[in-house]
Design an enzyme around this catalytic site. Structure first.
Site, PDB file in Angstrom:
ATOM      1  N   GLU A   1     -41.062  40.655  -0.125  1.00  0.00           N
ATOM      2  CA  GLU A   1     -41.112  39.202   0.068  1.00  0.00           C
ATOM      3  C   GLU A   1     -41.076  38.848   1.556  1.00  0.00           C
ATOM      4  O   GLU A   1     -40.714  39.677   2.400  1.00  0.00           O
ATOM      5  CB  GLU A   1     -39.952  38.515  -0.657  1.00  0.00           C
ATOM      6  CG  GLU A   1     -38.582  38.907  -0.173  1.00  0.00           C
ATOM      7  CD  GLU A   1     -37.517  37.849  -0.483  1.00  0.00           C
ATOM      8  OE1 GLU A   1     -37.693  36.686  -0.057  1.00  0.00           O
ATOM      9  OE2 GLU A   1     -36.519  38.193  -1.130  1.00  0.00           O
TER      10      GLU A   1
ATOM     11  N   LYS B   1     -25.610  37.442  -4.120  1.00  0.00           N
ATOM     12  CA  LYS B   1     -24.500  37.099  -3.227  1.00  0.00           C
ATOM     13  C   LYS B   1     -23.473  36.258  -3.947  1.00  0.00           C
ATOM     14  O   LYS B   1     -23.802  35.530  -4.869  1.00  0.00           O
ATOM     15  CB  LYS B   1     -25.044  36.265  -2.065  1.00  0.00           C
ATOM     16  CG  LYS B   1     -25.744  37.055  -1.034  1.00  0.00           C
ATOM     17  CD  LYS B   1     -25.781  36.239   0.257  1.00  0.00           C
ATOM     18  CE  LYS B   1     -26.375  37.063   1.358  1.00  0.00           C
ATOM     19  NZ  LYS B   1     -27.797  37.290   1.143  1.00  0.00           N
TER      20      LYS B   1
HETATM   21  N1  PSU Z   1     -30.645  35.609  -1.389  1.00  0.00           N
HETATM   22  C1  PSU Z   1     -30.410  36.404  -0.337  1.00  0.00           C
HETATM   23  N2  PSU Z   1     -31.321  36.468   0.664  1.00  0.00           N
HETATM   24  C2  PSU Z   1     -32.483  35.749   0.616  1.00  0.00           C
HETATM   25  C3  PSU Z   1     -32.724  34.921  -0.524  1.00  0.00           C
HETATM   26  C4  PSU Z   1     -31.791  34.890  -1.497  1.00  0.00           C
HETATM   27  O1  PSU Z   1     -29.383  37.054  -0.320  1.00  0.00           O
HETATM   28  O2  PSU Z   1     -33.294  35.826   1.550  1.00  0.00           O
HETATM   29  C5  PSU Z   1     -34.005  34.166  -0.612  1.00  0.00           C
HETATM   30  C6  PSU Z   1     -34.977  34.892  -1.561  1.00  0.00           C
HETATM   31  O3  PSU Z   1     -36.287  34.730  -1.091  1.00  0.00           O
HETATM   32  C7  PSU Z   1     -34.797  34.144  -2.861  1.00  0.00           C
HETATM   33  C8  PSU Z   1     -34.583  32.746  -2.359  1.00  0.00           C
HETATM   34  O4  PSU Z   1     -35.893  34.234  -3.730  1.00  0.00           O
HETATM   35  O5  PSU Z   1     -33.776  32.885  -1.204  1.00  0.00           O
HETATM   36  C9  PSU Z   1     -33.927  31.860  -3.379  1.00  0.00           C
HETATM   37  O6  PSU Z   1     -33.964  30.545  -2.940  1.00  0.00           O
HETATM   38  P1  PSU Z   1     -33.708  29.340  -3.964  1.00  0.00           P
HETATM   39  O7  PSU Z   1     -32.266  29.526  -4.409  1.00  0.00           O
HETATM   40  O8  PSU Z   1     -33.924  28.101  -3.176  1.00  0.00           O
HETATM   41  O9  PSU Z   1     -34.647  29.539  -5.113  1.00  0.00           O
END
Ligand code: PSU
Ligand code: MN
Length: 308
Positions: free
Chosen positions: A30, A164
């Site tokens: 990603e 996390k």
């Molecule tokens: N969690 C992490 N590092 C990240 C992300 C999530 O520990 O970089 C990023 C990933 O790309 C994940 C996104 O898909 O954040 C999720 O964002 P949202 O909760 O807005 O969907």
């Protein structure tokens, strides 16, 4: 509107196209982790190294992004630098895709959009750091990452270091169960908590080896069940952080977000940046190492899947 074909919006590098066509192992990566998850220039060093790790295992890396409205599977060096510098680079989840495509914008792919692009390109194994999930307080805010719906529907095996503690890990796992997503541990009974090897929640099945994971993924898809799988791969012991210290740090970062009134798609990048700050950069080192570890595991799973 006559033809529904997302591929007309997509550019796949010749190397990835050839690997997919001839059944060679390919691992999707990603770009949100680069543009919104790590600072520059550490992210660029990370991006180059992670591709090397995948190649060393005999697989082809496929970093996903959206550049000037085009969906990309595989980036040039110039494009990789652009994602890492992250100037004007949006964070693109499923709902943002039509906007960035139509308006020819540039964006980093989350887990959800990376899965969409990977599947379009014919890639079914993906290495990330941590997934999005049900946020703490999500029962009121309804802040649930689109990553979870994507795991329900899109046939990609996602290797992560868990989620996390900025998330409600228990509710995240309940959501995945409801959506029929198998949650496997890679040689662990515990779903990992990103910086820490254990979250206190179990996995559905402890898959001892990459071959074990590949067999389960293949069975899911051969049975016509579709959708994704989530593989939790704990951070290597040497880089794991103390659970209690990390919980306290995350609570502080969450309080800062609350105070700053940060919401929605900005909350994860905000928390990540503040956790790096609060740990004096230690969390970044752990983040980088766990992502390397996931890339290696994903490459091994892709190699096993290519044999089946
Ligand atoms: N969690 C992490 N590092 C990240 C992300 C999530 O520990 O970089 C990023 C990933 O790309 C994940 C996104 O898909 O954040 C999720 O964002 P949202 O909760 O807005 O969907
Ligand atoms: Mn969200």
């Amino acid at each position: 509107m006559s033809t529904i074909d997302l591929k007309q919006f997509m550019d796949i590098t010749p190397e990835i196209e050839e690997a997919v066509r001839t059944g060679k192992p390919v691992v999707a990566l990603e770009s949100t982790i680069l543009s919104h998850g790590m600072p520059y220039p550490e992210n660029l060093g990370f991006a180059r190294e992670v591709e090397k790790i995948i190649r060393a295992e005999g697989a082809v890396p496929a970093t996903m992004a959206i550049i000037d409205g085009r969906l990309k599977a595989g980036l040039t060096e110039e494009e990789l630098v652009r994602m890492c510098e992250a100037k004007g680079v949006l964070k693109v989840s499923r709902r943002d895709l039509p906007i960035v495509a139509a308006k020819k914008l540039t964006g980093a792919t989350t887990v959800a959009t990376t899965m969409i692009l990977a599947n379009l390109a014919g890639v079914h194994v993906f290495a990330t750091g941590g997934i999005g999930g049900v946020h703490r307080g999500g029962e009121d805010s309804m802040d649930i990452s689109a990553d979870l719906q994507e795991l329900a529907h899109t046939p990609v095996a996602v290797v992560c270091a868990g989620a996390k503690m900025i998330l409600d890990i228990g509710r995240t796992l309940e959501y995945l169960e409801t959506m029929g997503v198998p949650v496997l541990g890679l040689d662990t009974d515990d779903f990992p908590a990103f910086y820490c090897r254990k979250s206190g929640f179990g996995v559905d099945y402890n898959a001892k080896t990459p071959a074990d994971v590949a067999a389960i993924a293949k069975a899911k898809w051969d049975m016509g069940l579709g959708g994704g799988l989530l593989i939790g791969n704990p951070v290597p012991e040497a880089y794991a952080m103390d659970f209690d210290a990390m919980s306290a740090t995350i609570d502080r970062a969450l309080a800062m977000a609350e105070e700053a009134g940060v919401k929605g798609k900005n909350i994860t990048p905000f928390l990540l940046a503040h956790i790096v700050e609060l740990t004096g950069g230690d969390s970044l080192k752990t983040n980088i190492q766990l992502a390397f570890n996931n890339a290696r595991a994903a490459a091994r799973i892709a190699v096993e899947l290519a044999k089946l």
